[in-house]
Scaffold this active site. Structure first.
Site, PDB file in Angstrom:
ATOM      1  N   THR A 279       0.817  -1.217   0.000  1.00 13.85           N
ATOM      2  CA  THR A 279       0.000   0.000   0.000  1.00 13.85           C
ATOM      3  C   THR A 279       0.849   1.265   0.000  1.00 13.85           C
ATOM      4  O   THR A 279       0.359   2.345  -0.298  1.00 13.85           O
ATOM      5  CB  THR A 279      -0.915   0.043   1.237  1.00 13.85           C
ATOM      6  OG1 THR A 279      -0.108  -0.001   2.415  1.00 13.85           O
ATOM      7  CG2 THR A 279      -1.892  -1.120   1.252  1.00 13.85           C
TER       8      THR A 279
ATOM      9  N   ASP B 154       1.546  -1.091  16.467  1.00 16.36           N
ATOM     10  CA  ASP B 154       2.691  -1.224  15.569  1.00 16.36           C
ATOM     11  C   ASP B 154       3.505   0.064  15.523  1.00 16.36           C
ATOM     12  O   ASP B 154       3.097   1.094  16.050  1.00 16.36           O
ATOM     13  CB  ASP B 154       2.257  -1.685  14.185  1.00 16.36           C
ATOM     14  CG  ASP B 154       1.588  -0.591  13.373  1.00 16.36           C
ATOM     15  OD1 ASP B 154       1.974   0.587  13.495  1.00 16.36           O
ATOM     16  OD2 ASP B 154       0.683  -0.923  12.593  1.00 16.36           O
TER      17      ASP B 154
ATOM     18  N   GLY C 135       0.608  -7.030   5.858  1.00 20.90           N
ATOM     19  CA  GLY C 135       0.101  -8.393   6.000  1.00 20.90           C
ATOM     20  C   GLY C 135       0.295  -9.033   7.359  1.00 20.90           C
ATOM     21  O   GLY C 135       0.093 -10.235   7.506  1.00 20.90           O
TER      22      GLY C 135
ATOM     23  N   TRP D  48       4.566  -1.121   5.914  1.00 15.96           N
ATOM     24  CA  TRP D  48       3.744  -0.537   4.848  1.00 15.96           C
ATOM     25  C   TRP D  48       3.703   0.986   4.811  1.00 15.96           C
ATOM     26  O   TRP D  48       2.918   1.551   4.051  1.00 15.96           O
ATOM     27  CB  TRP D  48       2.337  -1.121   4.905  1.00 15.96           C
ATOM     28  CG  TRP D  48       1.714  -1.171   6.265  1.00 15.96           C
ATOM     29  CD1 TRP D  48       1.854  -2.170   7.182  1.00 15.96           C
ATOM     30  CD2 TRP D  48       0.855  -0.199   6.872  1.00 15.96           C
ATOM     31  NE1 TRP D  48       1.130  -1.867   8.313  1.00 15.96           N
ATOM     32  CE2 TRP D  48       0.510  -0.673   8.147  1.00 15.96           C
ATOM     33  CE3 TRP D  48       0.339   1.030   6.449  1.00 15.96           C
ATOM     34  CZ2 TRP D  48      -0.327   0.041   9.029  1.00 15.96           C
ATOM     35  CZ3 TRP D  48      -0.488   1.741   7.317  1.00 15.96           C
ATOM     36  CH2 TRP D  48      -0.813   1.242   8.589  1.00 15.96           C
TER      37      TRP D  48
ATOM     38  N   ASN E  80       3.393  -4.572  13.784  1.00 14.46           N
ATOM     39  CA  ASN E  80       3.095  -5.392  14.958  1.00 14.46           C
ATOM     40  C   ASN E  80       3.437  -6.856  14.742  1.00 14.46           C
ATOM     41  O   ASN E  80       3.487  -7.329  13.613  1.00 14.46           O
ATOM     42  CB  ASN E  80       1.604  -5.271  15.309  1.00 14.46           C
ATOM     43  CG  ASN E  80       0.726  -5.635  14.127  1.00 14.46           C
ATOM     44  OD1 ASN E  80       0.547  -4.834  13.218  1.00 14.46           O
ATOM     45  ND2 ASN E  80       0.193  -6.849  14.111  1.00 14.46           N
TER      46      ASN E  80
ATOM     47  N   ASP F 190      -1.525  -4.574  19.367  1.00 12.73           N
ATOM     48  CA  ASP F 190      -1.519  -4.131  17.961  1.00 12.73           C
ATOM     49  C   ASP F 190      -0.989  -2.700  17.856  1.00 12.73           C
ATOM     50  O   ASP F 190      -1.422  -1.930  17.012  1.00 12.73           O
ATOM     51  CB  ASP F 190      -2.926  -4.252  17.338  1.00 12.73           C
ATOM     52  CG  ASP F 190      -2.951  -3.962  15.831  1.00 12.73           C
ATOM     53  OD1 ASP F 190      -1.894  -4.043  15.191  1.00 12.73           O
ATOM     54  OD2 ASP F 190      -4.037  -3.647  15.313  1.00 12.73           O
TER      55      ASP F 190
END
Lengths: 189, 595
Positions: free
Chosen positions: B201, B332, B217, B269, B287, B330
């Protein structure tokens, strides 16, 4: 296992006993069960995509956790056709399963409730409304192609998409795969 | 008539080129004037061409600061729409009902290069006070294949320029080089594999004839990486995994017997930054997976949730700084690291700034990865009491523990299966970029002021399936989520200002000498005073702002441009926390403002 979620939505107990107390019950649909020549559930498959059931339950119906919380597996569901019709029409209070019937909880009470009764348990509204016939069709599709099915297969996937997308490649057995694709299991490294 | 005359210069040139091509019979060797060729020299010295915006993050340091000041504090109230252009790319695919716009336009010599969520590239001629589409390159992204494993939307954050090429990514894993004049694809290369749950992305970062690619991902059991592709040979130069392999340093931080590292996440990303002084790429790492079942992967889980420094030439890891070891939230750290030099007692301090999903803003010494300062930039943090002033680790972090519990009563775990965390799992700041004003030494963070609820699912190896979610639970949104723009004084490491907004900031920031620009997912684009953050101008686009503003000049006039089209993760997964945003329609439009 998924029954452990039910306490979060006490109204569901009621539903399973009362089964169908909203207006688009079985009788309204009674006449449509006979099968035309082609796969009678093609219309339901189209609804499954159009109403974005795939957005939460995925094309294979297995759902899964992830950012959206858990859309239950329709492959492992124990619901009957009538119960599926009800949950698609009314959603499931207290969960992320939306309702798809126009007027649900307004003109048409669901589980004996209107919007006020449902309060914070009010399920979200589906991205599109379905006519009773569509709801019935999608339930037929779930029963015929998803409920009770095991792990998703390449053949099922290809039948669902019938497209040029590579979306189904991952389900190919080693024999069906070109030799460069051995690492595509995600566990490979 | 007027429209036509405005075209003449371009179309005459295009005709000439077409003739030249036919004559030469080789589309690959189109002549481009030297001034239009992007090379390392120009990428290193973007301040010499302030009317252009050549890097995704404006410069290699990710300042997103423009020195242009025709639009300024005194006249910004007169800012008006100059022109708009409808784009495409809102089609659905996979689990997504529609795409959105998250890109930063690139501007060069009066032309803009933008992407839509499916990776189509649009070249737009901005001369003459309006926008005319020159070409569109549609990469025909495999929507169902990629869209089924895109955790967080049909997104593409933009292009980069190199030589006579426009370099872009697609969600289905390709790096594409398009001829800048003709819009024809010159070549493409597969970098990521959606069959493994990998998607792309981010915009590419161009360093010394290489395109640097990051991958998404971590919610699908990938093992993350950063890859460099040589733009001449089209071959891979290096690929550095963000999760160590067997026998590599750091693998001791994966203490389980599940082989969790092989699907350990650590995606990349968001486009990183580059420090030419030390030839170092600094990139944020995502993460660990499964996101919320941290007991599945005991250990610190390097290099997840870290800022990672790589040798640009070889891809070798130089240092790392981890923000949330054994992350159970989560939180990240994919965010961009902003490279800033601050005068200090012993000479300039060379800092890397990162605003982490965990709610803390960090300054680390970018020469060695050592912690300098950190502070919470959100109003509410519940998972830790704060950072250790020496190490920068959360105070509760215990290196002897395999599974970190932080403040155990709020931390998701196998004994705390449903719990509320602040910040919520979208973080205090997500991908929307910060901006830095080097004159004022203020750093502007687009903030999500949030809490949400996490439900844990205990994971077992048999649940790991290709292309299926690997999250170990999921979030829900019982709380209203708002936002802010928060300015940090980088000389003191303290919050200088906070301007609260009704909705989370999902777009990001642009700084100019005395203004900052940003937007809201409810539609507003706004300009704030750079010091007081007082709102000086606002325009409602009627769509959802999910992308950062940028600025450029053409024909000697300054413009501010922003893509508008709400998509991404918020729209699908987090909308219940901002119910009013359910009204926002999918859209795809470029807005350009001028005085």
């Amino acid at each position: 296992m998924f029954f452990s979620r039910f306490p979060a939505a006490p109204s569901m107990l009621l539903v399973s006993v009362v089964a169908l107390n909203f207006s688009i019950g079985t009788t309204a649909f009674g006449q449509s069960a006979q099968a035309p020549a082609s796969d009678p559930t093609n219309a339901g498959k189209a609804v499954f995509s159009k109403a974005n059931c795939v957005g939460c339950h995925k094309w294979h119906g297995n759902g899964g956790g992830g950012y959206g919380g858990d859309a239950l597996s329709l492959r492992k569901t124990e619901l009957t056709r009538d119960q599926i019709i009800e949950i698609v029409g009314c959603g499931r209070p207290g969960t992320g399963m939306p309702f798809f019937m126009r007027g649900a909880y307004d003109e048409v009470k669901c589980h004996g409730m209107n919007r006020q009764d449902a309060g914070a348990q009010m399920p979200p509204e589906g991205g599109t409304f379905l006519r009773p016939k569509d709801i019935e069709a999608v339930a037929d599709y779930v029963i015929a192609h998803i409920k009770g099915a095991g792990e998703p297969t390449y053949a099922e996937c290809a039948a669902f998409f019938s497209s040029t997308s590579r979306v189904c490649d991952v389900y190919k057995t080693p024999a069906q795969k070109p030799d460069d694709a051995t690492a595509s299991t995600g566990k490979g490294q | 008539m007027e429209r036509f005359s405005g075209h003449t210069r371009i179309s005459a040139r295009a005709r000439l080129l077409a003739i030249a091509v036919t004559a030469a019979g080789m589309a690959a060797a189109l002549p481009t004037s030297a001034a239009d060729e992007v090379n390392q020299e120009r990428l290193l010295n973007v301040e010499k061409e302030p009317g252009n915006w050549l890097h995704h993050h404006q410069n290699y340091s990710a300042h997103r600061f423009s020195t242009l000041k025709e639009i300024n504090r005194d006249n910004v109230k007169n800012l008006k729409v100059a022109w708009t252009l409808h784009l495409g790319g809102i089609e659905g695919g996979g689990i997504w009902s529609h795409g959105g716009l998250e890109g930063t336009p690139i501007a060069e010599n009066g032309f803009l290069y933008v992407t839509d969520g499916w990776g189509s590239v649009y070249k737009i001629d901005a001369h003459g006070g309006r926008g005319v589409l020159v070409w569109k390159m549609d990469p025909k992204t495999d929507r169902d294949w990629a869209g089924a494993v895109a955790c967080c939307g049909v997104d593409n954050r933009g292009v980069a320029l190199w030589g006579d090429l426009v370099i872009s990514h697609t969600l289905d894993g390709r790096l594409i080089a398009t001829n800048k004049e003709t819009g024809q694809v010159a070549w493409q290369r597969t970098v990521a594999d959606p069959d493994k749950g990998e998607t792309i992305t981010g915009a590419p970062l161009i360093v010394k004839n290489m395109a640097i690619t990051g991958v998404a991902g971590a919610e699908y059991g990938i093992r993350g990486w950063i890859a460099a592709t040589d733009l001449t040979t089209q071959k891979e130069v290096w690929r550095t995994y963000t999760i160590p392999g067997k026998g590599e340093p750091g693998i001791e931080t994966w203490k389980d017997s599940n082989n969790a590292a092989a699907a350990g996440g650590g995606s990349t990303w968001v486009t990183g930054t580059y420090d030419p002084a030390t030839d170092t790429i600094i990139w944020g790492i995502g993460n660990p997976g499964p996101d919320w079942d941290s007991a599945y992967r005991p250990g610190d889980n390097l290099y997840t949730d870290s800022s990672l420094a790589l040798d640009a030439t070889t891809g070798k890891i130089k240092w790392h700084f981890q923000h949330t070891p054994n992350d159970p939230y989560d939180y990240d750290s994919v965010a961009e690291n902003v490279l800033v030099d601050i005068p200090g007692p012993g000479g300039p301090q060379k800092l890397a700034l990162e605003a982490d999903r965990n709610g803390f803003a960090y300054a680390i010494d970018r020469t060695n990865g050592k912690f300098v300062w950190g502070l919470p930039f959100v109003k509410k943090v519940t998972w830790t009491k704060g950072l250790d002033p020496e190490s920068g680790k959360p105070i509760e972090y215990d290196p002897n523990k395999a599974v970190q519990t932080y403040i155990a009563s709020v931390t998701p775990s196998r004994t705390n299966m449903e719990t509320d965390i602040c910040p919520g799992n979208m973080g205090g700041k997500n991908w929307p970029p910060t901006a830095y004003n080097p004159d004022l030494k203020l750093w502007y963070i687009p903030v999500i002021e949030s809490c949400n609820r996490i439900k844990v699912e205990v994971m077992t190896p048999d649940k790991l399936k290709p292309r299926e979610f690997w999250t170990g639970g999921g979030p829900s949104q019982p709380f209203r989520i708002t936002g802010s723009v928060t300015a940090i004084d980088v000389t003191t490491g303290k919050i200088a200002q906070k301007m609260e907004t009704p909705f989370p900031n999902l777009g990001g920031m642009l700084a100019t000498p005395d203004l900052v620009f940003t937007g809201q997912p409810s539609g507003e684009v706004m300009a704030l005073d750079a010091k007081s953050l007082q709102k000086l101008w606002e325009f409602n686009t009627g769509g959802g702002v999910n992308a950062p503003p940028m600025t450029f000049t053409v024909d000697g006039k300054q413009y501010v441009a922003i893509l508008v089209g709400l998509g991404g993760a918020w729209d699908k997964w987090f909308i219940d926390s901002t119910p009013e945003l359910k009204k926002i329609q999918p859209g795809s439009m470029l807005y350009v403002f001028a005085l």
